[in-house]
Design a protein around this motif. Structure first.
Motif, PDB file in Angstrom:
ATOM      1  N   SER A  52      41.372  25.530  34.030  1.00 51.41           N
ATOM      2  CA  SER A  52      40.667  24.329  34.474  1.00 51.41           C
ATOM      3  C   SER A  52      39.773  23.788  33.366  1.00 51.41           C
ATOM      4  N   TRP A  53      39.278  22.562  33.576  1.00 48.57           N
ATOM      5  CA  TRP A  53      38.482  21.927  32.532  1.00 48.57           C
ATOM      6  C   TRP A  53      37.219  22.730  32.220  1.00 48.57           C
ATOM      7  N   SER A  54      36.651  23.376  33.225  1.00 46.00           N
ATOM      8  CA  SER A  54      35.414  24.136  33.024  1.00 46.00           C
ATOM      9  C   SER A  54      35.673  25.551  32.527  1.00 46.00           C
ATOM     10  N   GLY A  55      36.937  25.988  32.652  1.00 45.03           N
ATOM     11  CA  GLY A  55      37.249  27.371  32.306  1.00 45.03           C
ATOM     12  C   GLY A  55      37.056  28.345  33.458  1.00 45.03           C
ATOM     13  N   GLY A  56      36.653  27.822  34.604  1.00 46.64           N
ATOM     14  CA  GLY A  56      36.346  28.701  35.719  1.00 46.64           C
ATOM     15  C   GLY A  56      37.543  29.198  36.493  1.00 46.64           C
ATOM     16  N   ARG A  57      38.675  28.510  36.362  1.00 48.67           N
ATOM     17  CA  ARG A  57      39.890  28.922  37.083  1.00 48.67           C
ATOM     18  C   ARG A  57      41.062  29.010  36.121  1.00 48.67           C
ATOM     19  N   THR A  58      41.881  30.021  36.359  1.00 43.41           N
ATOM     20  CA  THR A  58      43.087  30.200  35.567  1.00 43.41           C
ATOM     21  C   THR A  58      44.235  30.608  36.479  1.00 43.41           C
ATOM     22  N   ILE A  59      45.443  30.286  36.060  1.00 44.44           N
ATOM     23  CA  ILE A  59      46.643  30.764  36.736  1.00 44.44           C
ATOM     24  C   ILE A  59      47.647  31.204  35.686  1.00 44.44           C
ATOM     25  N   TYR A  60      48.516  32.146  36.070  1.00 40.34           N
ATOM     26  CA  TYR A  60      49.491  32.718  35.143  1.00 40.34           C
ATOM     27  C   TYR A  60      50.836  32.878  35.840  1.00 40.34           C
ATOM     28  N   ARG A  61      51.892  32.815  35.043  1.00 40.74           N
ATOM     29  CA  ARG A  61      53.188  33.201  35.603  1.00 40.74           C
ATOM     30  C   ARG A  61      53.169  34.711  35.808  1.00 40.74           C
ATOM     31  N   ASP A  62      53.939  35.169  36.754  1.00 43.80           N
ATOM     32  CA  ASP A  62      53.882  36.577  37.135  1.00 43.80           C
ATOM     33  C   ASP A  62      54.186  37.515  35.976  1.00 43.80           C
ATOM     34  N   SER A  63      55.130  37.158  35.126  1.00 46.52           N
ATOM     35  CA  SER A  63      55.588  38.082  34.085  1.00 46.52           C
ATOM     36  C   SER A  63      54.548  38.305  32.983  1.00 46.52           C
ATOM     37  N   VAL A  64      53.491  37.489  32.938  1.00 47.87           N
ATOM     38  CA  VAL A  64      52.479  37.682  31.894  1.00 47.87           C
ATOM     39  C   VAL A  64      51.134  38.125  32.472  1.00 47.87           C
ATOM     40  N   LYS A  65      51.038  38.192  33.772  1.00 47.00           N
ATOM     41  CA  LYS A  65      49.772  38.620  34.386  1.00 47.00           C
ATOM     42  C   LYS A  65      49.386  40.013  33.909  1.00 47.00           C
ATOM     43  N   GLY A  66      48.115  40.169  33.545  1.00 50.47           N
ATOM     44  CA  GLY A  66      47.631  41.441  33.047  1.00 50.47           C
ATOM     45  C   GLY A  66      47.856  41.640  31.565  1.00 50.47           C
ATOM     46  N   ARG A  67      48.647  40.762  30.937  1.00 48.95           N
ATOM     47  CA  ARG A  67      48.915  40.877  29.498  1.00 48.95           C
ATOM     48  C   ARG A  67      48.353  39.685  28.716  1.00 48.95           C
ATOM     49  N   PHE A  68      48.401  38.511  29.305  1.00 49.62           N
ATOM     50  CA  PHE A  68      47.950  37.280  28.631  1.00 49.62           C
ATOM     51  C   PHE A  68      46.666  36.772  29.287  1.00 49.62           C
ATOM     52  N   THR A  69      45.816  36.164  28.467  1.00 48.00           N
ATOM     53  CA  THR A  69      44.661  35.430  28.995  1.00 48.00           C
ATOM     54  C   THR A  69      44.563  34.086  28.289  1.00 48.00           C
ATOM     55  N   ILE A  70      43.880  33.130  28.934  1.00 47.27           N
ATOM     56  CA  ILE A  70      43.807  31.756  28.413  1.00 47.27           C
ATOM     57  C   ILE A  70      42.370  31.290  28.403  1.00 47.27           C
ATOM     58  N   PRO A  71      41.567  31.757  27.447  1.00 49.69           N
ATOM     59  CA  PRO A  71      40.196  31.263  27.355  1.00 49.69           C
ATOM     60  C   PRO A  71      40.147  29.891  26.682  1.00 49.69           C
ATOM     61  N   ARG A  72      39.088  29.166  26.912  1.00 46.98           N
ATOM     62  CA  ARG A  72      38.898  27.894  26.217  1.00 46.98           C
ATOM     63  C   ARG A  72      37.464  27.790  25.725  1.00 46.98           C
ATOM     64  N   ASP A  73      37.284  27.049  24.647  1.00 43.32           N
ATOM     65  CA  ASP A  73      35.966  26.801  24.075  1.00 43.32           C
ATOM     66  C   ASP A  73      35.842  25.292  23.911  1.00 43.32           C
ATOM     67  N   ASN A  74      35.212  24.640  24.876  1.00 39.77           N
ATOM     68  CA  ASN A  74      35.123  23.182  24.841  1.00 39.77           C
ATOM     69  C   ASN A  74      34.269  22.684  23.683  1.00 39.77           C
ATOM     70  N   ALA A  75      33.328  23.485  23.247  1.00 41.15           N
ATOM     71  CA  ALA A  75      32.510  23.078  22.103  1.00 41.15           C
ATOM     72  C   ALA A  75      33.347  22.963  20.840  1.00 41.15           C
ATOM     73  N   LYS A  76      34.424  23.737  20.779  1.00 42.23           N
ATOM     74  CA  LYS A  76      35.325  23.711  19.630  1.00 42.23           C
ATOM     75  C   LYS A  76      36.600  22.935  19.915  1.00 42.23           C
ATOM     76  N   ASN A  77      36.683  22.332  21.107  1.00 41.51           N
ATOM     77  CA  ASN A  77      37.908  21.608  21.489  1.00 41.51           C
ATOM     78  C   ASN A  77      39.153  22.482  21.306  1.00 41.51           C
ATOM     79  N   THR A  78      39.066  23.721  21.717  1.00 40.96           N
ATOM     80  CA  THR A  78      40.159  24.663  21.486  1.00 40.96           C
ATOM     81  C   THR A  78      40.428  25.497  22.730  1.00 40.96           C
ATOM     82  N   VAL A  79      41.703  25.693  23.008  1.00 41.89           N
ATOM     83  CA  VAL A  79      42.161  26.623  24.038  1.00 41.89           C
ATOM     84  C   VAL A  79      42.998  27.692  23.337  1.00 41.89           C
ATOM     85  N   TYR A  80      42.889  28.895  23.811  1.00 47.37           N
ATOM     86  CA  TYR A  80      43.597  30.021  23.201  1.00 47.37           C
ATOM     87  C   TYR A  80      44.593  30.622  24.195  1.00 47.37           C
ATOM     88  N   LEU A  81      45.532  31.346  23.680  1.00 45.97           N
ATOM     89  CA  LEU A  81      46.391  32.192  24.500  1.00 45.97           C
ATOM     90  C   LEU A  81      46.386  33.564  23.840  1.00 45.97           C
TER      91      LEU A  81
END
Length: 126
Positions: A52-81
């Motif tokens: 989500s835009w605030s970073g407060g909610r995330t969703i994942y496909r089942d096959s990557v749950k527990g292995r991948f995360t998707i943080p974002r840093d709005n101050a840097k205009n960057t999203v990570y995987l």
């Protein structure tokens, strides 16, 4: 307008980790949900994760749950995987994308995303 540039892909052995980055231009970046998709050779592009835009909610496909995360840093205009415990079946070109019109929803359809990066190749060897 939002311009997206992915980076961080490469070749890694199974069980290894990679962190992809999606750098965005545009003053309204922080107001949009962002997603990662991937496309393997001769396969359809598929949803991987969204935040989500605030970073407060995330969703994942089942096959990557527990292995991948998707943080974002709005101050840097960057999203990570952040990808851990990689498997050969994770091999694909990874794309980040912006959903302008979802409101508060996190959506998983390719057609619902409006701006795309050029992609970055991830190859996981067995």
């Amino acid at each position: 307008q939002v311009r997206l540039v992915e980076s961080g892909g490469g070749l890694v052995q199974a069980g290894g980790s990679l962190r992809l980055s999606c750098a965005a231009s545009g003053r309204t970046f922080s107001t949009y949900p962002i997603a990662w998709f991937r496309q393997a050779p001769e396969k359809e592009r598929e949803f991987v994760a969204a935040i989500s835009w605030s970073g407060g909610r995330t969703i994942y496909r089942d096959s990557v749950k527990g292995r991948f995360t998707i943080p974002r840093d709005n101050a840097k205009n960057t999203v990570y995987l952040q990808m851990n415990s990689l498997k050969p079946e994770d091999t694909a070109v990874y794309y980040c994308a912006v959903d302008q019109f979802s409101g508060a929803r996190l959506r998983v359809g390719v057609k619902e995303y409006d701006y795309w990066g050029q992609g970055t190749q991830v190859t996981v060897s067995s």
